[in-house]
Write an enzyme that holds these catalytic residues in place. Structure first.
Site, PDB file in Angstrom:
ATOM      1  N   SER A 190      37.531  37.762  39.096  1.00 24.87           N
ATOM      2  CA  SER A 190      37.352  36.353  38.745  1.00 24.87           C
ATOM      3  C   SER A 190      37.140  35.457  39.959  1.00 24.87           C
ATOM      4  CB  SER A 190      38.558  35.847  37.952  1.00 24.87           C
ATOM      5  OG  SER A 190      39.755  36.020  38.696  1.00 24.87           O
TER       6      SER A 190
ATOM      7  N   GLY B  23      39.243  39.480  35.601  1.00 21.57           N
ATOM      8  CA  GLY B  23      40.257  40.442  35.188  1.00 21.57           C
ATOM      9  C   GLY B  23      40.055  41.834  35.737  1.00 21.57           C
TER      10      GLY B  23
ATOM     11  N   ASN C  18      43.863  41.700  41.294  1.00 26.68           N
ATOM     12  CA  ASN C  18      44.452  41.947  39.972  1.00 26.68           C
ATOM     13  C   ASN C  18      45.339  43.190  39.974  1.00 26.68           C
ATOM     14  OD1 ASN C  18      43.440  39.718  38.481  1.00 26.68           O
ATOM     15  ND2 ASN C  18      41.427  40.693  38.428  1.00 26.68           N
TER      16      ASN C  18
ATOM     17  N   ASP D 189      45.914  26.627  37.294  1.00 22.12           N
ATOM     18  CA  ASP D 189      46.680  27.881  37.214  1.00 22.12           C
ATOM     19  C   ASP D 189      47.223  28.331  38.567  1.00 22.12           C
ATOM     20  OD1 ASP D 189      44.432  28.890  38.535  1.00 22.12           O
ATOM     21  OD2 ASP D 189      43.744  30.113  36.849  1.00 22.12           O
TER      22      ASP D 189
ATOM     23  N   HIS E 178      43.018  30.437  40.648  1.00 21.81           N
ATOM     24  CA  HIS E 178      41.562  30.408  40.777  1.00 21.81           C
ATOM     25  C   HIS E 178      41.091  29.166  41.530  1.00 21.81           C
ATOM     26  CE1 HIS E 178      42.233  33.107  37.286  1.00 21.81           C
ATOM     27  NE2 HIS E 178      41.338  33.816  37.949  1.00 21.81           N
TER      28      HIS E 178
END
Length: 195
Positions: A17, A54, A82, A165, A168
């Protein structure tokens, strides 16, 4: 995916991402900013954004063969964050990155490869955090690739450069990532231009 012209230097970004530009228009992701830079220089290079939100190093390895059907000149591996957030064993991440490099070189032995360093937050535990951080320089050293020490240098943990969040990057954060990558990509592109 963009149409490939064999006269162009193909730069593939195999990532997650952070590369896909999660939460932003695709033109705000750092590969698009790098495309703008090379376009402004009128260099014949195309940035191919193969970021999937992801994705893990295992996922990147499973997708690799498709991209190697038309192998890039330069591969930037921006995977692993991740893995860390999910607590995957660092040994698994390392072996996946090494396998990505091996398979890429089997198809294109002179491909330039850059490994982008990743880090995990301290909530994963200090020992895991430290072990994880060493994966990327270790892979780069063992496999003789170039290294971007930390993809999120100057961005990770900076509130104003990340979305709500806290993970990101914002559009400005993505521009900073592009600057970090450009420092390592620029001399490699110059080499290709001189061939």
């Amino acid at each position: 995916m963009v149409a490939q012209n064999t006269n162009q230097i193909q730069v593939l970004f195999l990532g997650n991402s952070l590369t896909a530009g999660h939460g932003l228009p695709v033109h705000e992701a750092y590969p698009a900013h790098l495309q703008s830079i090379v376009d402004s220089l009128q260099w014949p290079a195309v940035m191919i954004n193969a970021g999937v939100s992801g994705d893990t190093s295992t996922g990147g390895l499973s997708r690799l063969a498709w991209f190697l059907e038309t192998p890039p000149d330069i591969l930037i591996i921006a995977l692993g964050s991740n893995d860390g957030l999910r607590g995957h064993p660092p040994s698994l991440t390392k072996s996946n990155l090494i396998e990505i490099i091996k398979q890429s070189r089997e198809v294109h032995p002179t491909m330039n490869i850059l490994v982008a360093g990743m880090q995990v937050p301290p909530n994963m535990g200090k020992s895991y955090q430290e072990e994880f951080k060493t994966i990327f320089p270790s892979v780069a050293s063992e496999m003789d690739t170039d290294l971007i020490p930390f993809l999120l240098d100057g961005v990770g943990g900076v509130i104003d450069l990340n979305q709500a969040d806290g993970i990101h990057p914002t559009a400005e954060g993505q521009r900073k990532i592009a600057e970090t990558v450009w420092k390592r990509l620029y001399p490699i592109l110059l080499e290709h231009l001189s061939l």
